[in-house]
Write a protein that holds these residues in place. Structure first.
Motif, mmCIF file in Angstrom:
data_model
loop_
_atom_site.group_PDB
_atom_site.id
_atom_site.type_symbol
_atom_site.label_atom_id
_atom_site.label_comp_id
_atom_site.label_asym_id
_atom_site.label_seq_id
_atom_site.Cartn_x
_atom_site.Cartn_y
_atom_site.Cartn_z
ATOM 1 N N ARG A 146 13.035 40.671 57.459
ATOM 2 C CA ARG A 146 13.372 41.658 58.495
ATOM 3 C C ARG A 146 14.494 41.683 58.542
ATOM 4 O O ARG A 146 15.558 40.412 58.569
ATOM 5 N N LEU A 147 15.502 42.464 59.129
ATOM 6 C CA LEU A 147 16.761 42.976 59.219
ATOM 7 C C LEU A 147 17.791 42.092 57.878
ATOM 8 O O LEU A 147 18.869 41.933 58.268
ATOM 9 N N MET A 201 22.909 25.165 53.583
ATOM 10 C CA MET A 201 22.414 26.295 55.157
ATOM 11 C C MET A 201 21.181 25.714 55.477
ATOM 12 O O MET A 201 20.095 24.724 54.674
ATOM 13 N N VAL A 202 20.637 25.794 56.988
ATOM 14 C CA VAL A 202 19.224 25.732 57.815
ATOM 15 C C VAL A 202 19.027 26.743 57.726
ATOM 16 O O VAL A 202 19.695 28.223 58.768
ATOM 17 N N GLY A 203 17.528 26.980 58.119
ATOM 18 C CA GLY A 203 17.160 27.556 59.423
ATOM 19 C C GLY A 203 15.606 27.665 59.204
ATOM 20 O O GLY A 203 15.068 26.641 59.393
ATOM 21 N N ASN A 204 14.754 28.300 60.589
ATOM 22 C CA ASN A 204 13.813 27.336 60.770
ATOM 23 C C ASN A 204 12.974 28.655 59.663
ATOM 24 O O ASN A 204 13.221 29.530 58.445
ATOM 25 N N ASN A 205 11.688 28.163 59.775
ATOM 26 C CA ASN A 205 10.161 28.650 58.590
ATOM 27 C C ASN A 205 10.302 30.171 58.189
ATOM 28 O O ASN A 205 9.843 31.074 59.097
ATOM 29 N N PRO A 206 10.867 30.818 57.032
ATOM 30 C CA PRO A 206 10.954 31.614 56.843
ATOM 31 C C PRO A 206 9.733 32.374 55.949
ATOM 32 O O PRO A 206 9.663 33.136 55.832
ATOM 33 N N ASN A 217 21.624 44.450 62.063
ATOM 34 C CA ASN A 217 20.243 44.639 63.439
ATOM 35 C C ASN A 217 20.704 46.065 63.897
ATOM 36 O O ASN A 217 20.561 46.566 63.794
ATOM 37 N N GLU A 265 17.292 44.133 68.772
ATOM 38 C CA GLU A 265 18.412 44.890 68.987
ATOM 39 C C GLU A 265 19.681 44.629 69.420
ATOM 40 O O GLU A 265 19.790 43.941 68.417
ATOM 41 N N LEU A 311 18.262 24.511 67.308
ATOM 42 C CA LEU A 311 17.195 24.115 65.580
ATOM 43 C C LEU A 311 17.196 22.500 65.294
ATOM 44 O O LEU A 311 17.993 21.338 66.152
ATOM 45 N N SER A 315 10.652 36.565 56.866
ATOM 46 C CA SER A 315 11.800 36.116 57.128
ATOM 47 C C SER A 315 12.733 37.905 56.430
ATOM 48 O O SER A 315 14.364 37.656 56.341
ATOM 49 N N ILE A 344 15.512 23.680 54.835
ATOM 50 C CA ILE A 344 17.055 23.578 53.967
ATOM 51 C C ILE A 344 17.139 24.316 52.735
ATOM 52 O O ILE A 344 16.609 25.428 52.241
ATOM 53 N N GLN A 390 13.841 33.145 63.097
ATOM 54 C CA GLN A 390 13.932 33.633 61.707
ATOM 55 C C GLN A 390 15.021 35.047 61.834
ATOM 56 O O GLN A 390 14.047 35.754 63.070
ATOM 57 N N PRO A 391 15.298 35.907 61.655
ATOM 58 C CA PRO A 391 16.003 35.148 60.512
ATOM 59 C C PRO A 391 17.566 34.721 59.910
ATOM 60 O O PRO A 391 18.052 35.304 59.536
ATOM 61 N N ASN A 392 17.838 34.624 61.559
ATOM 62 C CA ASN A 392 19.150 33.751 61.851
ATOM 63 C C ASN A 392 19.031 32.409 60.710
ATOM 64 O O ASN A 392 18.302 31.547 61.028
ATOM 65 N N ILE A 393 20.505 32.281 60.256
ATOM 66 C CA ILE A 393 20.528 30.212 59.675
ATOM 67 C C ILE A 393 21.880 29.721 59.863
ATOM 68 O O ILE A 393 22.338 30.671 60.749
ATOM 69 N N VAL A 394 22.739 29.031 59.691
ATOM 70 C CA VAL A 394 23.815 28.013 59.729
ATOM 71 C C VAL A 394 24.012 27.845 58.707
ATOM 72 O O VAL A 394 23.177 27.366 58.658
ATOM 73 N N ALA A 446 24.915 22.526 59.640
ATOM 74 C CA ALA A 446 23.866 22.594 58.217
ATOM 75 C C ALA A 446 24.115 21.421 56.879
ATOM 76 O O ALA A 446 22.866 20.941 57.336
ATOM 77 N N THR A 464 8.655 26.584 63.601
ATOM 78 C CA THR A 464 9.565 25.691 63.972
ATOM 79 C C THR A 464 9.852 24.635 63.253
ATOM 80 O O THR A 464 10.039 23.532 63.362
ATOM 81 N N LEU A 515 11.731 23.549 60.180
ATOM 82 C CA LEU A 515 13.408 23.226 59.075
ATOM 83 C C LEU A 515 12.971 23.704 58.116
ATOM 84 O O LEU A 515 12.864 23.218 57.091
ATOM 85 N N THR A 535 18.903 40.057 65.236
ATOM 86 C CA THR A 535 18.278 40.383 66.598
ATOM 87 C C THR A 535 17.559 42.314 66.333
ATOM 88 O O THR A 535 18.266 42.703 65.509
ATOM 89 N N GLN A 568 17.222 16.315 58.158
ATOM 90 C CA GLN A 568 15.931 16.591 58.060
ATOM 91 C C GLN A 568 15.564 15.757 56.604
ATOM 92 O O GLN A 568 13.941 15.635 56.628
#
Lengths: 271, 208
Positions: free
Chosen positions: A259-260, A59-64, A264, B99, B112, A257, A77, B128-132, B137, A73, A75, B97, B144
């Motif tokens: 949040r939510l 899995m990947v995502g931006n900095n938690p 939603n 909303e 990304l 990270s 892993i 954040q907090p979305n992931i792939v 990924a 911004t 990345l 999100t 990376q």
């Protein structure tokens, strides 16, 4: 395997000799992982490398742990290593589940890295199913610890002072009283395997776990991280002027990270 | 590795853009198929410029195969000067999100990128907090860790079947440095688009 972030250009690989390795087990409620998130976020730890392995789901995502636009911004892993040299702490965070049949290969890779990087000891944060407790375990504190024989010699006394409770062994065959007692950590994921392997390899490992259930595990994470703090004293507990109690919970910083976690926002058309 | 076929709720447009330009040079990851063209995971190479490779993966790569897929594909490629672009889609219901997702104007693109990727991205970054997950990924993680510049464009869509609106959501990518020279002209694209919509099978992730 461990891959440092900064390679080449004369910068030396990070040195973890004598450090304490703090890591989570992917276990019920993900409590260990949430607790590790709190540690990394509170101390604003620097990422020093990746634990690149085929044992975890990618899995990947931006900095938690982003605190501002500038640092959001980068990345991230599924398994990364952070360090805090001032407290001689190195932290491994695991963000995804294990792939089937990969528990043992992961344990082997991890423990061989622990040995080669000469970490002084490993602290594993974990959890276990609350509904599997026996009658005695239902009373009193839900927190338990385990120490490998090598670490027992070093810190066993401290645990007595703190009045901590060791994880009880249970009968191999419940209901039959004269059977051997075994270690049983239901819902603990890799915990038992990692612990037994560390015992046999002479690695100093401590397991700190909490009995809990799936749900909103944020309070469980706070309890576990405070439990850890009682021993390692990462945060000095300040006496609160309001009620004269030492409650370090407010000093742990929740990462962005979180949040939510439960979905939603609601659609306005619902009302 | 054995790849099982799987119909994903995702859409491709890239084949639309490049099918005529490309000489089909393909390699299959499945050892049980006799005909290479029967495979669901195909590689194409640009005749005019053999350094440009396109991979079209129309099937689901299971999590215990992803690592081997990566090692096989990237193992045979020269990593120096390599740049990777990944296109993928995902249901908008997975997007987290403040909303509700019902009020969002889908489909929309999010990106990304790895640390080494210095170019401009064609859309906002995934917050954040979305992931792939899954193969996109896995590819991005690999890039990376091994310091390869790579970018992933994820399209969040609320449609399950192949449709023009979602396909066209990828259009901003045509202006990017990498894809500018590869795009076909508009009339060709619409013709091929129509052809795709009549077939029942959906195509999925593409990796350049």
């Amino acid at each position: 395997m461990f891959i440092p972030c900064d390679r080449g250009g004369g910068s030396a690989a990070p040195d973890f000799k004598g450090f304490t390795l703090l890591m989570p087990a992917v276990s019920v409620g993900n409590v260990g992982q949430l607790a590790i998130d709190l540690v990394i976020s509170t101390f604003d730890m620097t990422k020093v490398g990746y634990f690149y392995t085929d044992c975890l789901v990618p899995m990947v995502g931006n900095n938690p742990y982003a605190t501002a636009e500038e640092n959001s911004t980068e990345l991230s892993i599924n398994a990364e290593v952070y360090s805090l040299p001032s407290k001689r702490l190195v932290v491994l965070q695991i963000r995804s589940p294990f792939i089937k049949n990969k528990y043992r290969p992961f344990c082997e890779t991890l423990l061989s890295w622990v040995k080669s990087s000469e970490c002084a000891r490993v602290v594993l944060l974990s959890s276990s199913h609350a509904y599997q407790r026996n009658d005695e375990q239902l009373l009193g504190t839900p927190l338990r610890y385990l120490l490998t024989p090598d670490l027992e010699k070093a810190v066993g006394g401290r645990m007595q002072e703190l009045n901590w409770k060791e994880m009880e062994k249970v009968a191999a065959y419940p209901g039959i009283s004269d059977t051997d007692k075994v270690l049983h950590i239901p819902g603990g994921g890799i915990t038992k395997l990692l612990f037994t392997e560390s015992c046999s390899k002479g690695i100093q490992m401590a397991v700190l776990l909490k009995f809990c259930s799936e749900g909103d595990n944020i309070p469980d994470a706070f309890v576990l991280v405070n439990y850890l703090n009682e021993w390692l004293q990462l945060i000095k507990s300040e006496v609160s002027t309001n009620n004269n109690s030492t409650d370090p919970s407010s000093q742990w910083k929740i990462p962005s990270s979180w949040r939510l976690l439960f979905g939603n926002g609601l659609p306005p058309a619902l009302f | 590795a054995f790849l099982s076929s799987f119909i994903l709720d995702s859409v491709c447009w890239e084949v639309v853009g490049v099918v005529k330009l490309w000489n089909e040079w393909c390699r299959t990851s499945s050892t049980t198929n006799v005909l290479p063209t029967d495979s669901f995971c195909l590689f194409y190479r640009l005749i005019a410029d053999p350094t440009v490779l396109l991979c079209q993966c129309s099937c689901y790569v299971a999590e215990d195969q992803q690592f081997q897929w990566l090692e096989k594909v990237f193992g045979s490629m020269q990593k120096k000067g390599l740049q990777v672009t990944i296109l993928s889609t995902c249901p908008v219901a997975d997007y987290k999100t403040q909303e509700s997702t019902l009020t969002l104007a889908s489909p929309f693109l999010k990106a990304l990128k790895t640390k080494e990727f210095q170019e401009q991205v064609c859309c906002p970054l995934l917050e954040q907090p979305n992931i792939v997950r899954d193969l996109p990924a896995a590819v991005l993680s690999y890039c990376q860790v091994w310091q390869i510049p790579a970018v992933l464009y994820q399209c969040y869509t609320d449609v399950i079947k192949l449709d023009t609106v979602t396909i066209e959501a990828f259009k901003p990518l045509l202006s990017s440095k990498v894809l500018k020279s590869l795009a076909k002209d508009a009339s060709e694209s619409t013709k091929v688009l129509k052809k795709f919509l009549t077939s029942s099978e959906t195509h999925s992730n593409i990796y350049i």
